[in-house]
Design an enzyme around this catalytic site. Sequence first.
Site, PDB file in Angstrom:
ATOM      1  N   ASP A  84     -23.776   2.973  40.465  1.00 48.74           N
ATOM      2  CA  ASP A  84     -22.998   3.820  41.341  1.00 48.74           C
ATOM      3  C   ASP A  84     -22.980   5.468  40.942  1.00 48.74           C
ATOM      4  O   ASP A  84     -22.534   6.293  41.587  1.00 48.74           O
ATOM      5  CB  ASP A  84     -21.468   3.544  40.689  1.00 48.74           C
ATOM      6  CG  ASP A  84     -21.245   2.187  41.092  1.00 48.74           C
ATOM      7  OD1 ASP A  84     -21.696   1.574  41.974  1.00 48.74           O
ATOM      8  OD2 ASP A  84     -19.897   1.658  40.553  1.00 48.74           O
ATOM      9  N   GLY A 124     -22.458  -4.165  33.895  1.00 47.67           N
ATOM     10  CA  GLY A 124     -23.503  -4.753  34.892  1.00 47.67           C
ATOM     11  C   GLY A 124     -24.713  -4.392  34.943  1.00 47.67           C
ATOM     12  O   GLY A 124     -25.078  -3.128  34.535  1.00 47.67           O
ATOM     13  N   LYS A 160     -17.640  -7.944  30.434  1.00 48.36           N
ATOM     14  CA  LYS A 160     -16.292  -7.685  29.446  1.00 48.36           C
ATOM     15  C   LYS A 160     -16.164  -8.650  28.740  1.00 48.36           C
ATOM     16  O   LYS A 160     -15.942  -9.921  28.777  1.00 48.36           O
ATOM     17  CB  LYS A 160     -14.999  -7.890  30.593  1.00 48.36           C
ATOM     18  CG  LYS A 160     -14.928  -6.907  31.690  1.00 48.36           C
ATOM     19  CD  LYS A 160     -13.716  -7.182  32.390  1.00 48.36           C
ATOM     20  CE  LYS A 160     -13.713  -6.053  33.632  1.00 48.36           C
ATOM     21  NZ  LYS A 160     -14.474  -6.164  34.701  1.00 48.36           N
TER      22      LYS A 160
HETATM   23  O1  F6P Z   1     -22.138  -1.178  38.256  1.00 47.25           O
HETATM   24  C1  F6P Z   1     -21.018  -0.971  39.101  1.00 47.25           C
HETATM   25  C2  F6P Z   1     -20.830  -1.972  40.086  1.00 47.25           C
HETATM   26  O2  F6P Z   1     -21.898  -2.080  40.689  1.00 47.25           O
HETATM   27  C3  F6P Z   1     -19.679  -1.677  41.040  1.00 47.25           C
HETATM   28  O3  F6P Z   1     -19.967  -0.781  42.248  1.00 47.25           O
HETATM   29  C4  F6P Z   1     -19.025  -3.251  41.389  1.00 47.25           C
HETATM   30  O4  F6P Z   1     -18.027  -3.059  42.045  1.00 47.25           O
HETATM   31  C5  F6P Z   1     -19.282  -3.738  40.326  1.00 47.25           C
HETATM   32  O5  F6P Z   1     -20.525  -3.121  39.556  1.00 47.25           O
HETATM   33  C6  F6P Z   1     -19.367  -5.342  40.526  1.00 47.25           C
HETATM   34  O6  F6P Z   1     -19.827  -5.696  39.383  1.00 47.25           O
HETATM   35  P1  F6P Z   1     -19.758  -7.419  39.055  1.00 47.25           P
HETATM   36  O7  F6P Z   1     -19.804  -8.174  40.229  1.00 47.25           O
HETATM   37  O8  F6P Z   1     -20.783  -7.694  37.940  1.00 47.25           O
HETATM   38  O9  F6P Z   1     -18.169  -7.733  38.286  1.00 47.25           O
END
Ligand code: F6P
Length: 360
Positions: A141, A16, A79
């Site tokens: 996070d 992310g 992913k």
């Molecule tokens: O980077 C971590 C985070 O910010 C989490 O707190 C959150 O659940 C996740 O990314 C969401 O990521 P995405 O919407 O890209 O799957």
Amino acid sequence: MTTGKRQRIGVLTSGGDAPGLNAVIRAVVKAASGLGWEVFGIEYGFEGLLGDRSYRILTNADVQGLLPRGGTILSTTNKGHFGPRNVALSSDEDPYNLGVRAIRELGLSGLITIGGEGTQRIALELYKLGAPVIGVPKTIDNDLAGTDRTFGFDTALQVATDAIDRLHTTAASHNRVMVLEVMGRHTGWIALHSGLAGGTDAILIPEIPFNIETVATKIRQREQYGSTFSIVVVAEGARPMGGTEMYIADGRLGGVGHWVGEHIQRLTGKDTRVVVLGHLQRGGSPSPYDRLLSTRYGAAAVTALSRGISGEMVALRAEEIITVPLAEACGHLKTVRPHSDLVLCARALGVFFGDEVVSP
Ligand code: F6P
């Protein structure tokens, strides 16, 4: 003066996004160019090493103006093909083998992998297969082990604190309960820090399962003592005692904010509103702290490679940038200790976590 081939390194962003990614890329390119090195920016995270390979040369001109820019100019993949290693795959099917081959064929003497725990796990596998890698710790996070701080956290904290400040004035005007859901899949760093910085009344985090009846009782008690509004910050991964994390569609975490809000409204009878802050915490320009940390991390990663260090991650420890073995950052997360001074400080101020013993 050396006459040999110009040294070349790669840099990629994975997982992310977080504010400060571009600032790291900029620092890497500038520091590398200071050493006379060439930099390949690998696109779409590790995916850029596969198939036709997706990369571009990054020069000082390419990174001009990047310091304050959010997102990542290299794109990122959350992913991709690099799941847990499947040793049953043939070497031509195994993304890890293909990644190592790409690093070798592209002539990279080092690869800087900017990302969170998932990213550093992939980097560690590549290192074990012989690739020279250096990790840079990223995630809003702040849950990556091995470092005191990840870049991106400070900016997210600023956004969350600003949201709490704004909720305070509207909550007070309407005598309402406001519930703010912030990010934090497995850890409550954003909720805890913003809750303290913004002065919320309750902080609900994954590390301290809460009793919703207790939360409601505390809000009712506040009312009895003359506080006609309350602010609750809840991490997306928080869960009620005996319950589990809550998910919205397609396996994505979320929904706990609304669950908490609905229960508070029902149990207290108080008008309650819920705000889910979501990706506002990840977008936009990095804070000065994150720009500085990202810059230090980027420069330190290049310095580490120049010293022949590999299989390590740059990290912040007691305000100094050091390197730690990648393995230290992998396999477990840095969680909030329920008895840490921050939690105790919040409790001392009367902030509740929903695990208190209360009399109705
Ligand atoms: O980077 C971590 C985070 O910010 C989490 O707190 C959150 O659940 C996740 O990314 C969401 O990521 P995405 O919407 O890209 O799957």
